[in-house]
Write an enzyme that holds these catalytic residues in place. Sequence first.
Site, PDB file in Angstrom:
ATOM      1  N   GLU A 232       8.896   0.719  -0.330  1.00 45.06           N
ATOM      2  CA  GLU A 232       8.038  -0.324  -1.155  1.00 45.06           C
ATOM      3  C   GLU A 232       8.576  -0.971  -2.324  1.00 45.06           C
ATOM      4  OE1 GLU A 232       5.220   1.995   1.563  1.00 45.06           O
ATOM      5  OE2 GLU A 232       6.866   2.328   0.396  1.00 45.06           O
TER       6      GLU A 232
ATOM      7  N   ASP B 107      -6.004  11.180   6.644  1.00 44.94           N
ATOM      8  CA  ASP B 107      -4.653  11.566   6.017  1.00 44.94           C
ATOM      9  C   ASP B 107      -5.029  12.190   4.677  1.00 44.94           C
ATOM     10  OD1 ASP B 107      -3.140  10.757   8.257  1.00 44.94           O
ATOM     11  OD2 ASP B 107      -2.914   8.863   7.422  1.00 44.94           O
TER      12      ASP B 107
END
Length: 310
Positions: free
Chosen positions: A55, A114
């Site tokens: 990222e 998650d």
Amino acid sequence: MSYQNQRIAYGETLVALGKENKDIVVLDADLGASTMGKMFEAAYPERHIEMGIAEANMTSVAAGLAQTGKIPFSNSFAVFSGGRAFDQIRQTIAIGRLDVKICGSSSGLSDFGDGATHQAVEDMAIMRAIPNMTVLCPADANETVEAVKAMVEMDGPCYIRLNRNDYPNVTEEGKRFTIGQPSVLREGTDVAVCATGYMVGLALQAAEALEGELSVKVIDVSTIKPMDPEVIRRAIGSCRAVVTAEDHSIVGGLGSAIAEALCEDPKPMAFVGIKDTFGCSGHTYQEVLAYHGLTAEKIVDAVRKLQRSY
């Protein structure tokens, strides 16, 4: 088309806008199947860049593209797009006022399976603290479509926060999105509930549950920054107290922004949000929301408690 998922609305809107505007490019960090950047890739493969799980690098590349006149949309999970790439966003995009659009997908607790590592409960606080950054959190898919259009029209850095899950639209399809302008979705005179994102729908449910007992105004605050105090005061109007509702930490998010806006003319306030803790995993989004107290019932409780205080 009336979508029921913000991510799909986002992907389809980028495809439609990409047909009209050849300067739009989309970058993904190995999550195009989740952010729906894959839709843009399928339509315009030459304008989609797969950056891999990187990222920070993706954000720097987006900054470079903006300096060549492109309009880059940089996509990832919210916890990564704003957190992992913070330095690049601050140092290059925000200081340089570059025309980069950052998408924080699967935000808040919406990535229920998650757990804490993938749930961005602090992204609005991070992004709204960065000078020159516009921060958007649309209520539903309908508003997402119009917000993305507004992002392309504006010049400068912008962050949009999107939910992972399907849920009903509560805003009007096709209504023009004006950055910085909240929308009153239900009129009321006693308590104003200022909500953002998924919590807007729960605020409407809470107001309905209180009908006949209290008159509750529901305000969709889809722009977290910029937030004009006078605009917020006008939206709240004569309501004597304010409840804020957000799928985000109560530290630095919508509640903090509304409190800051009202500081010169304060009203009793209550905050429905995540209580300075990380998220957790669960079997469903609703299960995780309930664990953290992000329900219509908790909004009802907050309204009633405030009503007793004035």
